[in-house]
Design a protein around this motif. Sequence first.
Motif, PDB file in Angstrom:
ATOM      1  N   UNK A 114       0.826  -1.216   0.000  1.00 34.45           N
ATOM      2  CA  UNK A 114       0.000   0.000   0.000  1.00 34.45           C
ATOM      3  C   UNK A 114       0.858   1.263   0.000  1.00 34.45           C
ATOM      4  N   UNK A 115       2.138   1.111  -0.266  1.00 36.10           N
ATOM      5  CA  UNK A 115       3.058   2.249  -0.196  1.00 36.10           C
ATOM      6  C   UNK A 115       3.224   2.941  -1.543  1.00 36.10           C
ATOM      7  N   UNK A 116       3.909   4.078  -1.511  1.00 34.07           N
ATOM      8  CA  UNK A 116       4.255   4.783  -2.738  1.00 34.07           C
ATOM      9  C   UNK A 116       5.190   3.978  -3.618  1.00 34.07           C
ATOM     10  N   UNK A 117       5.838   2.959  -3.053  1.00 26.34           N
ATOM     11  CA  UNK A 117       6.696   2.078  -3.843  1.00 26.34           C
ATOM     12  C   UNK A 117       5.934   1.383  -4.957  1.00 26.34           C
ATOM     13  N   UNK A 118       4.685   1.063  -4.707  1.00 28.08           N
ATOM     14  CA  UNK A 118       3.844   0.434  -5.725  1.00 28.08           C
ATOM     15  C   UNK A 118       3.619   1.422  -6.873  1.00 28.08           C
ATOM     16  N   UNK A 119       3.375   2.680  -6.514  1.00 27.40           N
ATOM     17  CA  UNK A 119       3.203   3.697  -7.569  1.00 27.40           C
ATOM     18  C   UNK A 119       4.494   3.914  -8.344  1.00 27.40           C
ATOM     19  N   UNK A 120       5.637   3.882  -7.662  1.00 27.13           N
ATOM     20  CA  UNK A 120       6.921   4.032  -8.350  1.00 27.13           C
ATOM     21  C   UNK A 120       7.155   2.895  -9.332  1.00 27.13           C
ATOM     22  N   UNK A 121       6.920   1.678  -8.879  1.00 23.77           N
ATOM     23  CA  UNK A 121       7.085   0.525  -9.770  1.00 23.77           C
ATOM     24  C   UNK A 121       6.129   0.643 -10.951  1.00 23.77           C
ATOM     25  N   UNK A 122       4.907   1.083 -10.692  1.00 23.99           N
ATOM     26  CA  UNK A 122       3.933   1.284 -11.768  1.00 23.99           C
ATOM     27  C   UNK A 122       4.396   2.351 -12.748  1.00 23.99           C
ATOM     28  N   UNK A 123       5.045   3.391 -12.223  1.00 27.02           N
ATOM     29  CA  UNK A 123       5.559   4.457 -13.081  1.00 27.02           C
ATOM     30  C   UNK A 123       6.671   3.921 -13.976  1.00 27.02           C
ATOM     31  N   UNK A 124       7.548   3.101 -13.405  1.00 26.27           N
ATOM     32  CA  UNK A 124       8.618   2.500 -14.213  1.00 26.27           C
ATOM     33  C   UNK A 124       8.009   1.607 -15.290  1.00 26.27           C
ATOM     34  N   UNK A 125       7.001   0.824 -14.928  1.00 28.84           N
ATOM     35  CA  UNK A 125       6.343  -0.045 -15.916  1.00 28.84           C
ATOM     36  C   UNK A 125       5.659   0.779 -17.007  1.00 28.84           C
TER      37      UNK A 125
END
Length: 191
Positions: A114-125
Amino acid sequence: MVRAGLTTERLVRAGATLADEAGFDAVTPSALAKLFDVKVASLYSHVASAHDLKTRVALLALSELADLATDAVAGRSGKEALVALADVHRDFARTHPGLFAATRFSLDSETAATSGGVRLAGMIRAVLRGYDLAEPEQTHAVRLLGSVFLGFATLELGGSFSHSAPDPQDSWGRTLEALDAVLRHWPQVSG
């Protein structure tokens, strides 16, 4: 030294500032208790433990980095998006070295999900969609980009590039050119 109005948010924000000033390892309940001129025990009505405090600072760092990445990549694709995303990581590391270190704090699976890390990974993808990589190659590419962003920034922050030419900015530009070339010509591995 401010005492009035002590809240979890104020503690976490103060922890983030302390991380940038003294390093993420310096973020402890004792350090914050001293900063707020309160007893350490009084902090535990706002954070459960030293680990909880560090987790909250890490979540703040991940969220802030994800927000910056989202803004930087918006409306861009391909190499332009790659450069924008990479620059956000490097700039964040240089501007917020303690929070940059906090983004690497180990989170439990539930918190990480549930962290911003998920959004970061999504941004990289999202950036990688411009390079037409399918799974599992996309995951390999996400790990490559994360490693390069982290590695370059960590070495630069540690002073590893300060005693030789060329300027680190030149190396950064070459690194991003190389990443773009690798992503455009991703090696096909037969299993």
